[in-house]
Design a protein around this motif. Structure first.
Motif, PDB file in Angstrom:
ATOM      1  N   ALA A  24      11.041  50.285 -80.008  1.00  0.00           N
ATOM      2  CA  ALA A  24      11.770  49.600 -78.574  1.00  0.00           C
ATOM      3  C   ALA A  24      12.235  50.758 -78.168  1.00  0.00           C
ATOM      4  O   ALA A  24      11.664  51.557 -78.567  1.00  0.00           O
ATOM      5  CB  ALA A  24      12.882  48.990 -80.084  1.00  0.00           C
ATOM      6  N   ASN A  25      12.456  50.179 -77.002  1.00  0.00           N
ATOM      7  CA  ASN A  25      13.681  50.989 -75.708  1.00  0.00           C
ATOM      8  C   ASN A  25      14.667  51.740 -76.254  1.00  0.00           C
ATOM      9  O   ASN A  25      14.976  51.461 -77.379  1.00  0.00           O
ATOM     10  CB  ASN A  25      13.677  50.713 -74.745  1.00  0.00           C
ATOM     11  CG  ASN A  25      15.027  49.391 -74.563  1.00  0.00           C
ATOM     12  OD1 ASN A  25      15.817  49.979 -74.702  1.00  0.00           O
ATOM     13  ND2 ASN A  25      14.288  49.107 -74.149  1.00  0.00           N
ATOM     14  N   GLU A  26      14.747  53.599 -76.185  1.00  0.00           N
ATOM     15  CA  GLU A  26      15.960  54.033 -75.985  1.00  0.00           C
ATOM     16  C   GLU A  26      16.856  53.412 -76.600  1.00  0.00           C
ATOM     17  O   GLU A  26      17.784  53.784 -77.361  1.00  0.00           O
ATOM     18  CB  GLU A  26      16.255  55.400 -75.887  1.00  0.00           C
ATOM     19  CG  GLU A  26      15.032  56.275 -76.073  1.00  0.00           C
ATOM     20  CD  GLU A  26      14.881  58.063 -75.434  1.00  0.00           C
ATOM     21  OE1 GLU A  26      15.940  57.845 -75.175  1.00  0.00           O
ATOM     22  OE2 GLU A  26      14.019  58.583 -75.428  1.00  0.00           O
ATOM     23  N   MET A  84      10.776  50.976 -71.508  1.00  0.00           N
ATOM     24  CA  MET A  84      11.057  49.973 -70.001  1.00  0.00           C
ATOM     25  C   MET A  84       9.269  50.321 -69.059  1.00  0.00           C
ATOM     26  O   MET A  84       9.527  51.222 -68.631  1.00  0.00           O
ATOM     27  CB  MET A  84      12.271  50.498 -69.574  1.00  0.00           C
ATOM     28  CG  MET A  84      11.684  49.048 -68.421  1.00  0.00           C
ATOM     29  SD  MET A  84      12.541  47.379 -69.015  1.00  0.00           S
ATOM     30  CE  MET A  84      13.891  48.168 -68.883  1.00  0.00           C
ATOM     31  N   GLU A  85       8.590  49.186 -68.576  1.00  0.00           N
ATOM     32  CA  GLU A  85       7.379  49.066 -67.962  1.00  0.00           C
ATOM     33  C   GLU A  85       6.389  49.822 -68.392  1.00  0.00           C
ATOM     34  O   GLU A  85       6.485  51.172 -67.438  1.00  0.00           O
ATOM     35  CB  GLU A  85       7.884  49.314 -66.126  1.00  0.00           C
ATOM     36  CG  GLU A  85       9.280  48.300 -66.280  1.00  0.00           C
ATOM     37  CD  GLU A  85       9.767  48.029 -64.732  1.00  0.00           C
ATOM     38  OE1 GLU A  85       8.858  48.989 -64.435  1.00  0.00           O
ATOM     39  OE2 GLU A  85       9.819  47.261 -64.541  1.00  0.00           O
ATOM     40  N   THR A  86       6.095  50.324 -69.907  1.00  0.00           N
ATOM     41  CA  THR A  86       5.223  51.121 -70.246  1.00  0.00           C
ATOM     42  C   THR A  86       4.456  50.215 -70.460  1.00  0.00           C
ATOM     43  O   THR A  86       4.806  49.121 -71.018  1.00  0.00           O
ATOM     44  CB  THR A  86       5.740  52.212 -70.906  1.00  0.00           C
ATOM     45  OG1 THR A  86       6.360  51.658 -72.313  1.00  0.00           O
ATOM     46  CG2 THR A  86       6.767  53.473 -70.140  1.00  0.00           C
ATOM     47  N   VAL A  87       2.936  50.737 -70.910  1.00  0.00           N
ATOM     48  CA  VAL A  87       1.675  50.899 -71.793  1.00  0.00           C
ATOM     49  C   VAL A  87       1.450  50.949 -72.947  1.00  0.00           C
ATOM     50  O   VAL A  87       1.564  52.016 -72.923  1.00  0.00           O
ATOM     51  CB  VAL A  87       0.631  49.985 -70.635  1.00  0.00           C
ATOM     52  CG1 VAL A  87      -0.100  49.074 -71.468  1.00  0.00           C
ATOM     53  CG2 VAL A  87       1.075  49.352 -69.539  1.00  0.00           C
ATOM     54  N   LYS A  88       1.257  50.372 -73.748  1.00  0.00           N
ATOM     55  CA  LYS A  88       0.785  51.177 -75.347  1.00  0.00           C
ATOM     56  C   LYS A  88      -0.716  49.871 -75.417  1.00  0.00           C
ATOM     57  O   LYS A  88      -0.656  49.218 -75.440  1.00  0.00           O
ATOM     58  CB  LYS A  88       1.709  50.847 -76.173  1.00  0.00           C
ATOM     59  CG  LYS A  88       2.678  51.522 -76.174  1.00  0.00           C
ATOM     60  CD  LYS A  88       4.403  51.866 -77.206  1.00  0.00           C
ATOM     61  CE  LYS A  88       5.092  52.625 -77.225  1.00  0.00           C
ATOM     62  NZ  LYS A  88       4.519  54.267 -77.032  1.00  0.00           N
ATOM     63  N   SER A 132       5.647  46.476 -71.013  1.00  0.00           N
ATOM     64  CA  SER A 132       6.869  45.879 -71.467  1.00  0.00           C
ATOM     65  C   SER A 132       8.054  45.806 -70.120  1.00  0.00           C
ATOM     66  O   SER A 132       7.018  46.981 -68.475  1.00  0.00           O
ATOM     67  CB  SER A 132       7.591  46.812 -72.091  1.00  0.00           C
ATOM     68  OG  SER A 132       7.697  48.143 -71.545  1.00  0.00           O
ATOM     69  N   PHE A 133       8.365  44.984 -69.362  1.00  0.00           N
ATOM     70  CA  PHE A 133       9.036  44.925 -68.430  1.00  0.00           C
ATOM     71  C   PHE A 133      10.654  44.492 -68.321  1.00  0.00           C
ATOM     72  O   PHE A 133      10.581  43.961 -69.712  1.00  0.00           O
ATOM     73  CB  PHE A 133       8.321  43.737 -67.708  1.00  0.00           C
ATOM     74  CG  PHE A 133       8.777  42.066 -68.384  1.00  0.00           C
ATOM     75  CD1 PHE A 133       9.539  41.350 -67.717  1.00  0.00           C
ATOM     76  CD2 PHE A 133       7.408  41.941 -69.083  1.00  0.00           C
ATOM     77  CE1 PHE A 133       9.299  40.028 -68.113  1.00  0.00           C
ATOM     78  CE2 PHE A 133       7.038  41.076 -70.145  1.00  0.00           C
ATOM     79  CZ  PHE A 133       8.355  39.866 -69.207  1.00  0.00           C
ATOM     80  N   GLY A 134      11.355  44.935 -67.881  1.00  0.00           N
ATOM     81  CA  GLY A 134      12.496  44.393 -67.863  1.00  0.00           C
ATOM     82  C   GLY A 134      13.326  42.252 -67.290  1.00  0.00           C
ATOM     83  O   GLY A 134      12.434  42.139 -66.555  1.00  0.00           O
ATOM     84  N   ALA A 146      21.812  45.908 -73.937  1.00  0.00           N
ATOM     85  CA  ALA A 146      21.684  47.096 -73.518  1.00  0.00           C
ATOM     86  C   ALA A 146      20.499  47.686 -72.796  1.00  0.00           C
ATOM     87  O   ALA A 146      21.071  48.012 -70.894  1.00  0.00           O
ATOM     88  CB  ALA A 146      21.735  48.035 -74.914  1.00  0.00           C
ATOM     89  N   GLU A 147      18.900  47.638 -73.416  1.00  0.00           N
ATOM     90  CA  GLU A 147      18.188  47.099 -71.694  1.00  0.00           C
ATOM     91  C   GLU A 147      17.025  45.991 -71.961  1.00  0.00           C
ATOM     92  O   GLU A 147      15.938  46.557 -72.789  1.00  0.00           O
ATOM     93  CB  GLU A 147      17.556  48.415 -71.995  1.00  0.00           C
ATOM     94  CG  GLU A 147      16.658  48.798 -70.583  1.00  0.00           C
ATOM     95  CD  GLU A 147      16.411  50.445 -70.493  1.00  0.00           C
ATOM     96  OE1 GLU A 147      15.816  51.163 -69.746  1.00  0.00           O
ATOM     97  OE2 GLU A 147      16.056  51.236 -71.828  1.00  0.00           O
ATOM     98  N   PRO A 148      17.304  45.284 -72.355  1.00  0.00           N
ATOM     99  CA  PRO A 148      16.489  43.980 -72.451  1.00  0.00           C
ATOM    100  C   PRO A 148      14.794  43.989 -71.972  1.00  0.00           C
ATOM    101  O   PRO A 148      15.420  43.681 -70.550  1.00  0.00           O
ATOM    102  CB  PRO A 148      17.494  42.606 -72.011  1.00  0.00           C
ATOM    103  CG  PRO A 148      18.004  42.647 -71.652  1.00  0.00           C
ATOM    104  CD  PRO A 148      18.652  44.819 -71.049  1.00  0.00           C
ATOM    105  N   MET A 149      14.495  43.564 -72.693  1.00  0.00           N
ATOM    106  CA  MET A 149      12.138  44.004 -71.899  1.00  0.00           C
ATOM    107  C   MET A 149      11.831  43.028 -72.652  1.00  0.00           C
ATOM    108  O   MET A 149      12.041  42.402 -74.045  1.00  0.00           O
ATOM    109  CB  MET A 149      12.052  45.442 -71.983  1.00  0.00           C
ATOM    110  CG  MET A 149      11.750  45.524 -73.227  1.00  0.00           C
ATOM    111  SD  MET A 149      11.429  47.454 -72.601  1.00  0.00           S
ATOM    112  CE  MET A 149      10.407  48.369 -75.187  1.00  0.00           C
TER     113      MET A 149
END
Length: 264
Positions: A80-82, A105-109, A118-120, A126-129
């Motif tokens: 999950a994001n921070e 957010m907006e990174t690739v694993k 991931s994308f917002g 809080a910071e949905p993606m």
């Protein structure tokens, strides 16, 4: 090699999505009890003990209800994001530090041959993606819990093979329904949920030549029906010159019955 997936459950009562490759298998969200998720996975002949992790979209209870128990019982990594991790603090019970992973957010694993991006989205969390899953030239998009689909989102999710796409409510059913006005206003807002018509308008701008299936997801129990959602989406797409059954098919999801395990 290919991806296989199932929408285990979708709706305001709980959400969970399963995806696998030959190398790995994951959940996105665990919004039902650990026991119920296990039962749903049994219905698609899959074992939760073989999962490799859980990706979290946001901290609302219909997406994380069983997350803590699932993580502890099966010793699963959780991504999950921070800001979502902070929002979930105190909601999950104790999770070992070595099971907690940050997915920005907006990174690739990458997990073997599977890339997860991931994308917002626009939702009152809080910071949905949400997530895009890629393997080779195949692309699957999961997008629910957003008040609208921005041009930025459309650019990120365009031309996928498969979409799991929010079609939350019929606007008139919602306006005439029993919900208090403050709840209706929240659902109708830019940080709420997209309607059948707005979902279809967004779909008309992102489907591409390779799009084969769209699953209508996160339908409201009180303000929508499967037949109504399909009809509304099909009519709106037809008004844009896109005919269901010619290029791609529409499928239902359910809050208690998983979709068939399918290949992308």
């Amino acid at each position: 090699m290919s991806m296989h997936f199932s929408v285990l459950a979708s709706g305001s009562s709980g959400n969970a999505f399963y995806i696998e490759t030959e190398e790995h298998s994951f959940l996105v969200d665990a919004g039902l009890s650990c026991k119920k998720i296990g039962q749903l996975m049994e219905l698609i002949d899959r074992d939760p003990a073989k999962l490799d992790g859980i990706f979290v979209t946001h901290e609302h209870s219909d997406h994380i209800k069983g997350l803590g128990v699932m993580a502890r019982k099966y010793k699963l990594p959780v991504y999950a994001n921070e800001r979502t991790w902070k929002a979930m603090d105190g909601m999950l019970g104790e999770i070992s530090t070595d099971q907690k992973f940050t997915f920005g957010m907006e990174t690739v694993k990458s997990f073997g041959s599977l890339d997860v991006e991931s994308f917002g989205v626009s939702h009152d969390a809080a910071e949905p993606m949400f997530y895009i899953f890629r393997m080779g030239d195949k692309k699957l998009v999961l997008i629910t819990d957003t008040g609208y689909v921005s041009d930025r989102m459309k650019g990120i999710i365009e031309d996928a093979d498969v979409y799991i796409f929010e079609s939350n409510h019929d606007t008139e059913l919602l306006r005439m329904g029993r919900y208090p006005w403050n709840v209706k206003r929240r659902i109708l807002s830019d940080v709420g949920h997209v309607s059948n018509e707005d979902a279809a308008l967004a779909m008309s701008e992102v489907v591409g030549d390779r799009t084969k299936r769209i699953y209508l997801a996160h339908l409201s129990k009180d303000n929508n029906m499967k037949d109504l959602a399909r009809m509304s989406v099909a009519q709106t797409l037809a008004s844009r010159g896109i005919e269901i059954g010619t290029q791609f098919e529409l499928f239902d999801t359910d809050p208690a019955i998983p979709t068939e395990l399918s290949a992308v």
